[in-house]
Design an enzyme around this catalytic site. Sequence first.
Site, mmCIF file in Angstrom:
data_model
loop_
_atom_site.group_PDB
_atom_site.id
_atom_site.type_symbol
_atom_site.label_atom_id
_atom_site.label_comp_id
_atom_site.label_asym_id
_atom_site.label_seq_id
_atom_site.Cartn_x
_atom_site.Cartn_y
_atom_site.Cartn_z
ATOM 1 N N TYR A 1 -7.235 -8.919 11.163
ATOM 2 C CA TYR A 1 -5.971 -8.692 11.868
ATOM 3 C C TYR A 1 -6.131 -9.229 13.282
ATOM 4 C CZ TYR A 1 -4.661 -5.728 7.945
ATOM 5 O OH TYR A 1 -4.353 -5.266 6.689
ATOM 6 N N GLN B 1 1.354 -6.651 5.343
ATOM 7 C CA GLN B 1 1.715 -6.323 3.980
ATOM 8 C C GLN B 1 3.089 -6.935 3.702
ATOM 9 O OE1 GLN B 1 0.951 -2.184 2.980
ATOM 10 N NE2 GLN B 1 -0.993 -2.161 4.050
ATOM 11 N N GLU C 1 -6.538 -9.259 3.011
ATOM 12 C CA GLU C 1 -5.733 -8.631 4.085
ATOM 13 C C GLU C 1 -5.795 -9.548 5.292
ATOM 14 O OE1 GLU C 1 -6.109 -4.495 5.168
ATOM 15 O OE2 GLU C 1 -6.684 -3.968 3.115
ATOM 16 N N ASN D 1 -6.737 1.501 2.701
ATOM 17 C CA ASN D 1 -7.460 2.754 2.920
ATOM 18 C C ASN D 1 -7.002 3.847 1.944
ATOM 19 O OD1 ASN D 1 -8.687 1.451 5.045
ATOM 20 N ND2 ASN D 1 -7.346 2.340 6.605
ATOM 21 N N GLU E 1 0.850 -1.194 0.000
ATOM 22 C CA GLU E 1 0.000 0.000 0.000
ATOM 23 C C GLU E 1 0.883 1.239 0.000
ATOM 24 O OE1 GLU E 1 -2.958 -0.056 3.070
ATOM 25 O OE2 GLU E 1 -3.654 1.979 2.635
ATOM 26 N N ASN F 1 -12.225 -0.751 -1.167
ATOM 27 C CA ASN F 1 -11.574 -1.310 0.024
ATOM 28 C C ASN F 1 -12.397 -0.984 1.263
ATOM 29 O OD1 ASN F 1 -9.055 -2.346 1.492
ATOM 30 N ND2 ASN F 1 -9.344 -0.334 2.441
ATOM 31 N N GLU F 2 -12.745 -1.996 2.022
ATOM 32 C CA GLU F 2 -13.393 -1.832 3.339
ATOM 33 C C GLU F 2 -14.442 -0.720 3.326
ATOM 34 O OE1 GLU F 2 -10.275 -1.535 6.341
ATOM 35 O OE2 GLU F 2 -9.791 -3.660 6.093
HETATM 36 O O1 AHR Z 1 -3.202 -2.848 5.989
HETATM 37 C C1 AHR Z 1 -3.419 -1.682 6.734
HETATM 38 C C2 AHR Z 1 -4.855 -1.188 6.623
HETATM 39 O O2 AHR Z 1 -5.706 -2.090 7.249
HETATM 40 C C3 AHR Z 1 -5.400 -1.080 5.221
HETATM 41 O O3 AHR Z 1 -5.092 0.143 4.640
HETATM 42 C C4 AHR Z 1 -6.883 -1.194 5.441
HETATM 43 O O4 AHR Z 1 -7.532 -1.758 4.356
HETATM 44 C C5 AHR Z 1 -6.996 -2.024 6.700
HETATM 45 O O5 AHR Z 1 -7.877 -1.471 7.595
#
Ligand code: AHR
Length: 549
Positions: free
Chosen positions: A280, A389, A332, A108, A63, A208-209
């Site tokens: 995450y 990432q 992700e 993001n 990113e 994205n999201e």
């Molecule tokens: O990977 C970091 C961030 O986590 C990304 O920009 C977003 O898509 C997610 O919330």
Amino acid sequence: MTTSCDRRRFLATLGKAGALLASGSWLDAIGYAQTSRGPARAFIQHPRVRADFDRRVLGSFLEHLGRAIYTGVYQPGSSLADSKGFRTDVAREIKELGVPIVRYPGGNFVSGYNWLDGVGPKSQRPTVLDRAWNSLETNQFGTNDFVDWCRLVGAEPLLGMNFGTGTAEMAVAYVEYCNVDKGTKWSELRRSHGYQQPHDVRYWCLGNEMDGPWQIGQLQARDYGRKARDTARQMRVIDRGLQLIACGSSSTGMPQYLVWDREVLEECYDQVDGISLHAYYGNTQPLTGNNTSRYLAMNLDMDRQIREIGAVCDYVQGLRRSNKRLWLSFDEWNVWYRARSGNATDGRRQAAPKLLEEVYNLEDALLVGGFVNTLLRNSERVRVACLAQLVNVIAPLVTNDSGTLRQSTYYPYAWALRYARGHVLDLRVESDTYPITAAGLQPEFARNDQVPYVDLVATLDGQNGQASLLMLNRDLDAERELVLEWRDVTPTRVLTCDTLTGSDLKAFNTFEQPKRVVPQRLEPPAPGARMTFKLPPRSYTVAQLATTG
Ligand code: AHR
């Protein structure tokens, strides 16, 4: 696929072995049965194949965030850079890893990104303020640079579209710019930028999201679904062969988790091919009670999320009377909980600020091994997945001005990339278990359950007969034996047997001490139809075997 006959035979075998099937446990559905004590056992039969393993399930993500691009993969002026400004040390690492697909440019970031700012002569590209991470974006690296870099490292590009501030018009123009040969406004613009051949990008994320209140241009599910449908339909006019991924819920903790996915798909099911999942994880008081045993079970939360989102897709497929079965894009996933607030997420209007620079320890690496196992055993449903990432930002690789550091999490990821080949085998694993409880934890990960000490996946490459095993021992105190019973194919030679373990679960690598968490050789059992691996406590182990069959 397991037939009912296979299953009866397996249950009979379990009965003889005195196993207690965890009746009603969802773990049974992913191939686990509970035993009261003794070694773990797995039955491996060649025809019991789960899926063709698509290497895209081991993809990654870059990113425009912090130092991922600038000083991560791109640093003109550095003695490590090539003539295009790409870091040769990083490119070498990624090429050697064999990362199959890389998602770009966000995250993001993409929801405020104008792709036009990042193409054309570099001297004319504007510096803009990125509102996702409050950073300065110089646009010296853009889509064409990314595609060049992908070709250099042997990865396929997976491009994200701006569904925040972006319009369908500009999204479709982006496809035209990348994929149309010539003779149209946007394809000719690409050619004028020095790219005569189309980039032929197959995989695209439709935003994205978009459910997140933190997302620039957040949308309601049905509004997003309609925008995705309309944009996707236009994109397919430009290029029929696209693989399009709708935005799913951004985590299992979202208040509209599953409802968002259902409503989005009710609007755009016919126009998309996959839906995204994000997650995450962390070893924190609210998520795990700071309990490593609970933490190492979190890949089973990923298994559950895959099953739940898959069920929503199938539900909408039924509603639509559609022949098309959607696949999942877990685009992700990672451990991320330390560098997640305050200065670690605020770029303070700097270019290439230090953001999300999570330092990974041994227990994080073991869990990443667990995630790799989960993704592989679900590869019948998950076609694409991205470790989020790749460099500097929540990443297995970290750069400084003089080189690259491999964090602990590099190793399980590298093993899967290197050794997992061919088919993922459909295993039945019996394992002793330990209990975890939901009490006092945040609901998205909290469960009362029995967790197998041993987590195992196996692949078999039909081309060369090589089998690979990826084995997690969640037991923090004791070695665990794993007995493998081979049918139809027989191991004849152990080609590799390495383990990642250590006495300090919190140990991590630094540029000064880069080898605190590194693999070591493990004494393998003799090859044969019955092999007993001795898995060290708190370890993740890989074995590669030559077989005949
Ligand atoms: O990977 C970091 C961030 O986590 C990304 O920009 C977003 O898509 C997610 O919330």
